[in-house]
Design an enzyme around this catalytic site. Sequence first.
Site, short mmCIF file in Angstrom:
data_model
loop_
_atom_site.label_atom_id
_atom_site.label_comp_id
_atom_site.label_asym_id
_atom_site.label_seq_id
_atom_site.Cartn_x
_atom_site.Cartn_y
_atom_site.Cartn_z
N ALA A 1 -1.54 12.81 5.34
CA ALA A 1 -0.93 12.80 3.88
C ALA A 1 -1.63 12.68 2.90
O ALA A 1 -2.83 12.15 2.78
CB ALA A 1 0.11 11.88 3.89
N ASN B 1 -8.08 2.99 8.89
CA ASN B 1 -9.01 3.66 9.71
C ASN B 1 -10.46 3.13 10.05
O ASN B 1 -10.56 2.16 9.26
CB ASN B 1 -9.26 5.09 8.86
CG ASN B 1 -9.60 6.42 9.80
OD1 ASN B 1 -9.94 6.18 10.96
ND2 ASN B 1 -10.17 7.35 9.06
N GLY C 1 1.28 5.18 3.76
CA GLY C 1 2.12 4.15 3.46
C GLY C 1 3.63 4.67 3.06
O GLY C 1 4.89 4.48 3.59
N LYS D 1 -12.07 7.12 17.57
CA LYS D 1 -11.77 8.02 16.31
C LYS D 1 -12.92 7.67 15.44
O LYS D 1 -13.41 8.61 14.69
CB LYS D 1 -10.58 7.81 15.70
CG LYS D 1 -10.00 8.34 14.58
CD LYS D 1 -8.69 8.39 14.03
CE LYS D 1 -8.28 9.13 13.16
NZ LYS D 1 -7.44 8.63 11.88
N ARG E 1 -1.78 12.48 -1.91
CA ARG E 1 -0.84 12.18 -3.05
C ARG E 1 -1.16 13.05 -4.08
O ARG E 1 -2.35 13.49 -4.27
CB ARG E 1 -1.61 10.75 -3.58
CG ARG E 1 -1.12 9.39 -2.95
CD ARG E 1 -0.92 8.49 -4.09
NE ARG E 1 -2.33 7.76 -3.81
CZ ARG E 1 -2.67 6.50 -4.55
NH1 ARG E 1 -1.73 5.88 -4.99
NH2 ARG E 1 -3.82 5.72 -4.33
N ASN F 1 -17.65 13.69 9.89
CA ASN F 1 -17.67 13.68 8.38
C ASN F 1 -18.87 13.56 7.41
O ASN F 1 -18.96 14.37 6.64
CB ASN F 1 -16.59 12.66 8.09
CG ASN F 1 -15.24 12.84 8.61
OD1 ASN F 1 -14.96 13.55 9.74
ND2 ASN F 1 -14.10 12.10 8.09
N GLY G 1 0.90 -1.35 0.02
CA GLY G 1 -0.08 -0.26 0.08
C GLY G 1 0.84 1.04 0.06
O GLY G 1 0.88 1.95 0.96
N ALA G 2 1.47 1.46 -1.12
CA ALA G 2 2.34 2.42 -1.19
C ALA G 2 1.82 3.88 -1.78
O ALA G 2 1.98 4.48 -2.63
CB ALA G 2 3.72 2.24 -2.30
P1 NAP Z 1 -4.01 5.90 -0.50
O1 NAP Z 1 -3.32 7.16 -0.59
O2 NAP Z 1 -5.38 5.63 -1.35
O3 NAP Z 1 -3.13 4.78 -0.59
C1 NAP Z 1 -3.49 3.31 -0.74
C2 NAP Z 1 -2.38 2.53 -1.50
O4 NAP Z 1 -3.03 1.12 -1.22
C3 NAP Z 1 -2.44 2.73 -3.08
O5 NAP Z 1 -0.94 3.18 -3.38
C4 NAP Z 1 -3.09 1.31 -3.58
O6 NAP Z 1 -2.25 1.10 -4.71
C5 NAP Z 1 -2.60 0.59 -2.58
N1 NAP Z 1 -3.15 -0.51 -2.56
C6 NAP Z 1 -4.76 -1.19 -2.50
N2 NAP Z 1 -4.66 -2.28 -2.89
C7 NAP Z 1 -3.55 -3.03 -3.09
C8 NAP Z 1 -3.15 -4.35 -3.39
N3 NAP Z 1 -3.85 -5.26 -3.53
N4 NAP Z 1 -1.80 -4.19 -3.65
C9 NAP Z 1 -0.85 -3.40 -3.55
N5 NAP Z 1 -1.06 -2.26 -3.21
C10 NAP Z 1 -2.64 -1.93 -2.98
O7 NAP Z 1 -4.74 5.63 0.99
P2 NAP Z 1 -3.99 6.39 2.35
O8 NAP Z 1 -4.97 7.83 2.45
O9 NAP Z 1 -2.68 6.34 2.44
O10 NAP Z 1 -5.12 5.62 3.33
C11 NAP Z 1 -4.53 4.29 4.08
C12 NAP Z 1 -5.51 4.17 5.20
O11 NAP Z 1 -5.00 5.12 6.17
C13 NAP Z 1 -6.75 4.32 5.16
O12 NAP Z 1 -7.63 3.47 5.83
C14 NAP Z 1 -6.94 5.70 5.69
O13 NAP Z 1 -8.27 6.04 6.33
C15 NAP Z 1 -5.81 5.77 6.72
N6 NAP Z 1 -5.29 7.17 7.23
C16 NAP Z 1 -4.84 7.77 6.25
C17 NAP Z 1 -4.33 9.22 6.61
C18 NAP Z 1 -3.81 10.06 5.47
O14 NAP Z 1 -3.60 11.14 5.78
N7 NAP Z 1 -3.60 9.71 4.29
C19 NAP Z 1 -4.22 9.52 7.88
C20 NAP Z 1 -4.83 8.62 8.87
C21 NAP Z 1 -5.35 7.17 8.36
P3 NAP Z 1 -2.56 2.00 -5.96
O15 NAP Z 1 -1.64 3.22 -6.07
O16 NAP Z 1 -2.10 0.87 -7.07
O17 NAP Z 1 -4.15 2.26 -6.16
#
Ligand code: NAP
Length: 302
Positions: free
Chosen positions: A129, A103, A12, A182, A131, A190, A7-8
Amino acid sequence: MSWHLLGAGSLGSLWAARLSSAGHSVELILRNEQRLTDYLRAGGLQVRQGEQVQRHALPAGLASDPVPIRRLLLACKAYDAASAIASVASRLQPDSQVILLQNGLGSQQAVADLLPQSQCIGASSTEGAYRENDFQVVFAGQGHTWLGTSPASPAPDWFGELASASIPASWVDDIDARLWRKLALNCAINPLTVLHDCRNGGLRAHESEVQTLCDELCQLLARCAPEAAIGLHETVWQVINATAANYSSMYQDVQQGRRTEIDYLLSHACRSAEQHGLTLPALNQLQQRLQHHLQQRGLPCR
Ligand code: NAP
């Protein structure tokens, strides 16, 4: 021992970049050949914080690679967690540890059910964070991450690696209550920001609606995680005031036509209430309104 990251994406990449900068070995596991090609073409992960941009050319592979995995960071969305884990399950060693950065609630249990031999570690993070582009992430908000297992267990021997990588984190013995707290904050704020099309601060114009939701969420927490109910109303208003100018993560997902994590947040709360025989009309109505709103925009309502 290597860290593997599945999950990059936004969160991640932040973890991978900091661990790698501190000298820890990190390997990314990408979704498929196409994503691996995209990653190699991008020249690695890029993390921007303010004006500072750093590139991290970390090794990357696919789920089908043969290398055994002892320590995995799962950083995909909650709705992808079970299928992502299934793709690497055969590589996970019997004593492996899997950190779940999702989350909400529900995905952790789904993963644990698939991995009876691994130790699953829940996490609740306030880091922020997003993208900018493929493999280009912006570190938007400093925060903290709480990690722990259910039932509670001592901190693993690698826990100090997080501090050495400047990842602010605490090991706790009440991770379920923290995830519930949370989730409750998320449910109170939300969905309403989506339905009222407003920033978090806009909810000050809908005070009684927020209060009613908090009342019902307290009833639910009293059954699921009583300590998480303490001072919920006050904390919800503190969050609304402290983040008044921000758009909630769910608001941003809907605005950008992205799938939300509703099933692991509001819908999980509604299902849990039903399992406990609780009648929570405002919460159920909120779920129906939100699902209808998502459906109208062609987004999954679970
Ligand atoms: P995100 O930016 O959408 O990243 C998710 C990543 O997972 C994407 O790179 C996706 O790949 C990858 N992925 C999904 N299925 C996969 C698989 N089968 N094999 C390999 N890679 C896979 O999500 P995020 O914002 O980091 O959030 C991740 C979790 O953290 C969520 O539950 C979110 O609620 C929680 N969270 C996030 C934040 C924040 O600020 N972002 C803060 C607190 C909590 P692709 O690029 O190929 O689609």
